[in-house]
Scaffold this motif. Structure first.
Motif, PDB file in Angstrom:
ATOM      1  N   ALA A   1       0.827  -1.207   0.000  1.00 22.74           N
ATOM      2  CA  ALA A   1       0.000   0.000   0.000  1.00 22.74           C
ATOM      3  C   ALA A   1       0.865   1.261   0.000  1.00 22.74           C
ATOM      4  O   ALA A   1       0.554   2.238  -0.689  1.00 22.74           O
ATOM      5  CB  ALA A   1      -0.934  -0.009   1.204  1.00 22.74           C
ATOM      6  N   LEU A   2       1.968   1.230   0.737  1.00 20.23           N
ATOM      7  CA  LEU A   2       2.890   2.366   0.758  1.00 20.23           C
ATOM      8  C   LEU A   2       3.518   2.584  -0.622  1.00 20.23           C
ATOM      9  O   LEU A   2       3.642   3.718  -1.097  1.00 20.23           O
ATOM     10  CB  LEU A   2       3.977   2.140   1.807  1.00 20.23           C
ATOM     11  N   GLY A   3       3.889   1.496  -1.281  1.00 21.19           N
ATOM     12  CA  GLY A   3       4.454   1.602  -2.624  1.00 21.19           C
ATOM     13  C   GLY A   3       3.456   2.136  -3.628  1.00 21.19           C
ATOM     14  O   GLY A   3       3.797   2.952  -4.493  1.00 21.19           O
ATOM     15  N   MET A   4       2.205   1.689  -3.519  1.00 14.20           N
ATOM     16  CA  MET A   4       1.178   2.191  -4.433  1.00 14.20           C
ATOM     17  C   MET A   4       0.918   3.669  -4.206  1.00 14.20           C
ATOM     18  O   MET A   4       0.744   4.438  -5.156  1.00 14.20           O
ATOM     19  CB  MET A   4      -0.101   1.374  -4.265  1.00 14.20           C
ATOM     20  N   ALA A   5       0.922   4.078  -2.948  1.00 16.99           N
ATOM     21  CA  ALA A   5       0.736   5.494  -2.638  1.00 16.99           C
ATOM     22  C   ALA A   5       1.897   6.327  -3.185  1.00 16.99           C
ATOM     23  O   ALA A   5       1.695   7.422  -3.721  1.00 16.99           O
ATOM     24  CB  ALA A   5       0.606   5.686  -1.132  1.00 16.99           C
ATOM     25  N   THR A   6       3.104   5.795  -3.088  1.00 17.89           N
ATOM     26  CA  THR A   6       4.273   6.504  -3.616  1.00 17.89           C
ATOM     27  C   THR A   6       4.173   6.642  -5.134  1.00 17.89           C
ATOM     28  O   THR A   6       4.470   7.704  -5.682  1.00 17.89           O
ATOM     29  CB  THR A   6       5.559   5.759  -3.227  1.00 17.89           C
ATOM     30  N   CYS A   7       3.746   5.581  -5.817  1.00 24.69           N
ATOM     31  CA  CYS A   7       3.572   5.659  -7.271  1.00 24.69           C
ATOM     32  C   CYS A   7       2.502   6.680  -7.647  1.00 24.69           C
ATOM     33  O   CYS A   7       2.656   7.428  -8.623  1.00 24.69           O
ATOM     34  CB  CYS A   7       3.189   4.294  -7.828  1.00 24.69           C
ATOM     35  N   LEU A   8       1.415   6.716  -6.886  1.00 28.50           N
ATOM     36  CA  LEU A   8       0.360   7.685  -7.168  1.00 28.50           C
ATOM     37  C   LEU A   8       0.827   9.115  -6.925  1.00 28.50           C
ATOM     38  O   LEU A   8       0.447  10.029  -7.658  1.00 28.50           O
ATOM     39  CB  LEU A   8      -0.879   7.374  -6.325  1.00 28.50           C
ATOM     40  N   ILE A   9       1.659   9.311  -5.923  1.00 31.41           N
ATOM     41  CA  ILE A   9       2.224  10.648  -5.693  1.00 31.41           C
ATOM     42  C   ILE A   9       3.102  11.053  -6.873  1.00 31.41           C
ATOM     43  O   ILE A   9       3.060  12.197  -7.331  1.00 31.41           O
ATOM     44  CB  ILE A   9       2.998  10.684  -4.357  1.00 31.41           C
ATOM     45  N   GLY A  10       3.899  10.101  -7.361  1.00 28.74           N
ATOM     46  CA  GLY A  10       4.725  10.382  -8.538  1.00 28.74           C
ATOM     47  C   GLY A  10       3.888  10.731  -9.761  1.00 28.74           C
ATOM     48  O   GLY A  10       4.224  11.643 -10.523  1.00 28.74           O
ATOM     49  N   ALA A  11       2.778  10.017  -9.948  1.00 33.03           N
ATOM     50  CA  ALA A  11       1.892  10.315 -11.081  1.00 33.03           C
ATOM     51  C   ALA A  11       1.241  11.683 -10.919  1.00 33.03           C
ATOM     52  O   ALA A  11       1.086  12.436 -11.895  1.00 33.03           O
ATOM     53  CB  ALA A  11       0.828   9.230 -11.190  1.00 33.03           C
TER      54      ALA A  11
ATOM     55  N   GLY B   1      11.544  15.016 -13.822  1.00 32.62           N
ATOM     56  CA  GLY B   1      12.625  14.201 -13.252  1.00 32.62           C
ATOM     57  C   GLY B   1      12.313  13.741 -11.846  1.00 32.62           C
ATOM     58  O   GLY B   1      12.513  12.576 -11.493  1.00 32.62           O
ATOM     59  N   ILE B   2      11.801  14.666 -11.050  1.00 32.92           N
ATOM     60  CA  ILE B   2      11.435  14.318  -9.679  1.00 32.92           C
ATOM     61  C   ILE B   2      10.304  13.297  -9.681  1.00 32.92           C
ATOM     62  O   ILE B   2      10.317  12.326  -8.921  1.00 32.92           O
ATOM     63  CB  ILE B   2      11.032  15.584  -8.900  1.00 32.92           C
ATOM     64  N   ALA B   3       9.312  13.499 -10.542  1.00 35.82           N
ATOM     65  CA  ALA B   3       8.185  12.572 -10.609  1.00 35.82           C
ATOM     66  C   ALA B   3       8.634  11.187 -11.057  1.00 35.82           C
ATOM     67  O   ALA B   3       8.135  10.173 -10.551  1.00 35.82           O
ATOM     68  CB  ALA B   3       7.130  13.114 -11.559  1.00 35.82           C
ATOM     69  N   THR B   4       9.583  11.118 -11.965  1.00 35.73           N
ATOM     70  CA  THR B   4      10.091   9.829 -12.417  1.00 35.73           C
ATOM     71  C   THR B   4      10.799   9.097 -11.288  1.00 35.73           C
ATOM     72  O   THR B   4      10.597   7.893 -11.089  1.00 35.73           O
ATOM     73  CB  THR B   4      11.063  10.034 -13.599  1.00 35.73           C
ATOM     74  N   VAL B   5      11.614   9.805 -10.544  1.00 34.32           N
ATOM     75  CA  VAL B   5      12.326   9.181  -9.421  1.00 34.32           C
ATOM     76  C   VAL B   5      11.339   8.689  -8.370  1.00 34.32           C
ATOM     77  O   VAL B   5      11.481   7.573  -7.842  1.00 34.32           O
ATOM     78  CB  VAL B   5      13.341  10.165  -8.808  1.00 34.32           C
ATOM     79  N   VAL B   6      10.313   9.462  -8.071  1.00 31.25           N
ATOM     80  CA  VAL B   6       9.315   9.054  -7.080  1.00 31.25           C
ATOM     81  C   VAL B   6       8.558   7.819  -7.574  1.00 31.25           C
ATOM     82  O   VAL B   6       8.319   6.879  -6.811  1.00 31.25           O
ATOM     83  CB  VAL B   6       8.346  10.218  -6.767  1.00 31.25           C
ATOM     84  N   GLY B   7       8.188   7.791  -8.850  1.00 26.19           N
ATOM     85  CA  GLY B   7       7.488   6.633  -9.405  1.00 26.19           C
ATOM     86  C   GLY B   7       8.335   5.376  -9.388  1.00 26.19           C
ATOM     87  O   GLY B   7       7.857   4.291  -9.028  1.00 26.19           O
ATOM     88  N   ILE B   8       9.591   5.492  -9.761  1.00 25.43           N
ATOM     89  CA  ILE B   8      10.485   4.327  -9.757  1.00 25.43           C
ATOM     90  C   ILE B   8      10.722   3.842  -8.325  1.00 25.43           C
ATOM     91  O   ILE B   8      10.803   2.639  -8.072  1.00 25.43           O
ATOM     92  CB  ILE B   8      11.806   4.667 -10.474  1.00 25.43           C
ATOM     93  N   THR B   9      10.819   4.769  -7.389  1.00 26.78           N
ATOM     94  CA  THR B   9      10.959   4.383  -5.981  1.00 26.78           C
ATOM     95  C   THR B   9       9.735   3.597  -5.515  1.00 26.78           C
ATOM     96  O   THR B   9       9.864   2.588  -4.813  1.00 26.78           O
ATOM     97  CB  THR B   9      11.155   5.628  -5.102  1.00 26.78           C
ATOM     98  N   GLY B  10       8.561   4.037  -5.915  1.00 29.59           N
ATOM     99  CA  GLY B  10       7.336   3.319  -5.564  1.00 29.59           C
ATOM    100  C   GLY B  10       7.310   1.918  -6.140  1.00 29.59           C
ATOM    101  O   GLY B  10       6.911   0.959  -5.467  1.00 29.59           O
ATOM    102  N   ILE B  11       7.756   1.767  -7.379  1.00 30.55           N
ATOM    103  CA  ILE B  11       7.818   0.444  -8.000  1.00 30.55           C
ATOM    104  C   ILE B  11       8.808  -0.447  -7.246  1.00 30.55           C
ATOM    105  O   ILE B  11       8.559  -1.633  -7.035  1.00 30.55           O
ATOM    106  CB  ILE B  11       8.191   0.568  -9.491  1.00 30.55           C
ATOM    107  N   GLY B  12       9.913   0.115  -6.820  1.00 33.34           N
ATOM    108  CA  GLY B  12      10.884  -0.648  -6.034  1.00 33.34           C
ATOM    109  C   GLY B  12      10.323  -1.087  -4.698  1.00 33.34           C
ATOM    110  O   GLY B  12      10.561  -2.217  -4.254  1.00 33.34           O
TER     111      GLY B  12
END
Length: 67
Positions: A10-20, A36-47
């Motif tokens: 759930a934390l990872g999904m929330a991080t991906c949604l913040i990136g989006a 660039g910031i949004a891409t890093v946040v999205g990739i972090t969420g996927i990780g």
């Protein structure tokens, strides 16, 4: 431990949604160079999601070995 994995997912999904969200509406929040910031946040969420899935599989294997 199994519930912890679902919390991490759930934390990872929330991080991906913040990136989006930052990718779509980031100009007033961050700056004009927000992609660039949004891409890093999205990739972090996927990780984070992939880490939780690995943890969940390890817990399932341990439970199978106990039985």
């Amino acid at each position: 431990m199994k519930n912890l994995s679902y919390i991490i997912i759930a934390l990872g999904m929330a991080t991906c949604l913040i990136g989006a969200y930052i990718m779509a509406f980031g100009v007033p929040i961050v700056s004009p160079d927000h992609t660039g910031i949004a891409t890093v946040v999205g990739i972090t969420g996927i990780g984070i999601i992939s880490t939780a899935n690995t943890t969940l599989l390890a817990v399932k294997k341990r439970e199978e070995n106990r039985q």
